[in-house]
Design an enzyme around this catalytic site. Sequence first.
Site, PDB file in Angstrom:
ATOM      1  CG  LEU A 177      -1.899  -1.096   1.446  1.00  0.00           C
ATOM      2  CD1 LEU A 177      -2.563  -0.960   2.814  1.00  0.00           C
ATOM      3  CD2 LEU A 177      -2.941  -1.101   0.341  1.00  0.00           C
ATOM      4  CG  HIS A 178       2.130   3.400  -3.226  1.00  0.00           C
ATOM      5  ND1 HIS A 178       1.639   2.282  -3.875  1.00  0.00           N
ATOM      6  CD2 HIS A 178       2.165   4.386  -4.153  1.00  0.00           C
ATOM      7  CE1 HIS A 178       1.396   2.583  -5.127  1.00  0.00           C
ATOM      8  NE2 HIS A 178       1.694   3.860  -5.333  1.00  0.00           N
ATOM      9  NE  ARG A 179      -2.282   3.757  -6.658  1.00  0.00           N
ATOM     10  CZ  ARG A 179      -1.546   4.402  -7.566  1.00  0.00           C
ATOM     11  NH1 ARG A 179      -1.417   5.707  -7.475  1.00  0.00           N
ATOM     12  NH2 ARG A 179      -0.955   3.758  -8.546  1.00  0.00           N
TER      13      ARG A 179
END
Length: 363
Positions: free
Chosen positions: A209-211
């Site tokens: 996850l990075h958004r």
Amino acid sequence: MKLIDIIAGARPNFMKIAPIIDAFKRHNFEAKGIKYRLIHTGQHYDKNMSETFFDQLGIPHPDINLQVGSGTQAEQTAKIMVAYEKILLENPSDLCIVVGDVTSTMACSIAARKLNIRVAHIEGGIRSYDETMPEEINRKVTDAITNYFFTTSEVANQNLKREGIKPEQVFFVGNTMIDTLLKNMDRLKKPQIWEDNGLKENEYIVMTLHRPANVDSPENLKKLVKILSETVSPNKIIFPIHPRTKKIYESLDLQPENIVLSEPMGYLEFNFLVKNAKLVITDSGGITEETTVMKVPCLTLRDSTERPETCTIGTNMLIGTDPYKLIEPLQNIFAGKWKKGEIPVLWDGKTSDRIAEVLERIM
């Protein structure tokens, strides 16, 4: 002697340029009067985000590193454009090859075209139609000035057609990232985290996850972690975590025992985990392509995707950003009720050779 620039800026780019460089060698480009110059913008500068990829994938170290480092979207774009323009003014190339949709892709395209240097966009034409994503702006700006488009799917071809791109500019070649995956499938390496956590094939989940929609809000991230960990328990979730996300995650009161954090991994180690996982949960686009080819179920925590073929043909499902929407698909996967998926046309490991054949003609 003709000169081609190949631009690499961020982690996803490296998987896409490795097979192109290999194809240049197979097609004896230098003997045919075509040389290449590998330019690393330095947009990603962490060792696990850049150098490891050059080493593992056998990519020559860059001829030039612009070393732009971090900054806001505008700062990075400006630094890359200024640095690349200086290179071109001193020693212009005949063609600039950009890949994907990172800031470096757009910035180098603009710098090249303003100096009347042709641009070829590998992975041209993909669209999420979500302009809140910086990547969508990068794609649209790049494709507005690109000369040659190398596309991954018929969907991308149709997107370009609607935008008025001439058919003779578009070359449907497939997916270079899949060239890299297939070439390295037998080289995938078991990471230390496998032994340390007693992992077994098909009995754990990989999550990336990075958004901002998923990780910037502590409350939202806490809800996501709680729902996910409880739904898949006692199965472990391996979470290679970005340093920025890690700070938010560690501030949560809830840190379940079945979520195992790790540093960002090398290409070979990460894809070993993906290949042997029960499923993958992500908000990345590229990973959904790899899971489709490896036939691993994938749930994407986004409201849109620029790779719809991974959903319509492959093993991916677009969930949205509401964590509660994970529950039913997770239950279905653990019950064995998931689509097998197929591999899209031309995702066959031969894309880079098709690109090389086109480049010989247009140079």
